[in-house]
Design an enzyme around this catalytic site. Structure first.
Site, short mmCIF file in Angstrom:
data_model
loop_
_atom_site.label_atom_id
_atom_site.label_comp_id
_atom_site.label_asym_id
_atom_site.label_seq_id
_atom_site.Cartn_x
_atom_site.Cartn_y
_atom_site.Cartn_z
CG HIS A 65 -1.89 1.10 1.30
ND1 HIS A 65 -3.25 0.91 1.12
CD2 HIS A 65 -1.73 2.43 1.53
CE1 HIS A 65 -3.88 2.07 1.24
NE2 HIS A 65 -2.97 3.00 1.49
CD GLU A 66 1.42 3.44 3.62
OE1 GLU A 66 1.57 4.52 3.01
OE2 GLU A 66 0.39 3.17 4.27
CG HIS A 100 0.41 6.07 -0.71
ND1 HIS A 100 -0.68 6.37 -1.49
CD2 HIS A 100 -0.10 5.59 0.47
CE1 HIS A 100 -1.79 6.10 -0.83
NE2 HIS A 100 -1.47 5.62 0.36
#
Length: 246
Positions: A125-126, A129
């Site tokens: 997920h990160e 980003h």
């Protein structure tokens, strides 16, 4: 100064404004961000930190989602280094991780990540980003639509909304459930790190949803399982070989 008075000097007002601004950006959820880093010896004495580092290393070395993203970041000119770009820290109980755009660093909440599968999802997920931060001019702090787009992509591509994860949350449905999950989780993520109303978060997500949901880079597909992610990683590598042969 007497008891109950506050320092009203310009310097104090500026400091207060800076602290309030940081709070608006979700830094309150990551209290270790503002602390002086502990020595390696001190950190090594804490089981949470050791376990976090071990799980992180396993994710980076074996998880196909993470490996694809690391390769994509490298090819985009943003090579990720374990010691520089990841930090295991204690966080508020409602979050598992975060991307600090000010330092280009991924925060992993060592007190909240207890299982390897959870670590895999958080890192993926990160890293999405981080990939968006690398490839696009994302205004994380002033444009909520930019934040919404990256949160949609992260929820869509990280495995957050796989059927098994949704069943584990006692949330599952039929047609359109994946899109519903992505939308809900993107809104929740915005509300966790920004002091905006639910209506503002929903509006930002809805306005960019179609474009960002269909932006599948660098996977080229929605990886609904680890097997999907492995195929996507293989295709990503083959795509580069094909381009090199042109």
């Amino acid at each position: 100064m007497g008891e109950g008075e506050t320092d009203s000097t310009p310097a104090a007002e500026k400091k207060g404004a800076e602290e309030e601004e940081k709070d608006d950006f979700g830094y309150r959820l990551f209290p270790d961000r503002n602390k002086k880093p502990q020595s390696f010896l001190v950190r090594s004495l804490f089981t949470f930190h050791n376990k976090c580092q071990l799980m992180l290393r396993l994710t980076l070395e074996t998880n196909p989602y993470a490996r694809l993203l690391l390769e994509a970041l490298k090819q985009s000119g943003c090579t990720v280094f374990n010691d520089r770009h990841f930090s295991c820290e204690n966080c508020d109980g409602c979050v598992s991780g975060g991307f600090d755009a000010a330092t280009s660093q991924i925060v992993l909440c060592q007190n909240n990540i207890r299982q390897q599968s959870h670590m895999n999802r958080v890192v993926t997920h990160e890293l999405i980003h981080a990939f968006d931060h690398c490839r696009a001019h994302v205004d994380w702090f002033k444009n909520v639509k930019h934040l919404a787009c990256s949160e949609i992509r992260a929820a869509n591509l990280s495995g957050d909304c796989t059927l098994m994860n949704e069943i584990a949350r006692f949330k599952f449905g039929l047609k359109g459930h994946h899109q519903t999950c992505v939308r809900d989780r993107a809104i929740r993520s915005i509300l966790a790190v920004r002091k905006v109303s639910k209506e503002t978060a929903e509006k930002a997500v809805d306005e960019v949803f179609d474009a960002c949901f269909n932006d599948l880079e660098p996977f080229g597909r929605i990886p609904h399982s680890k097997a999907d992610a492995k195929r996507a990683y293989r295709d990503f590598q083959n795509r580069d070989r094909y381009t090199a042969n042109l």
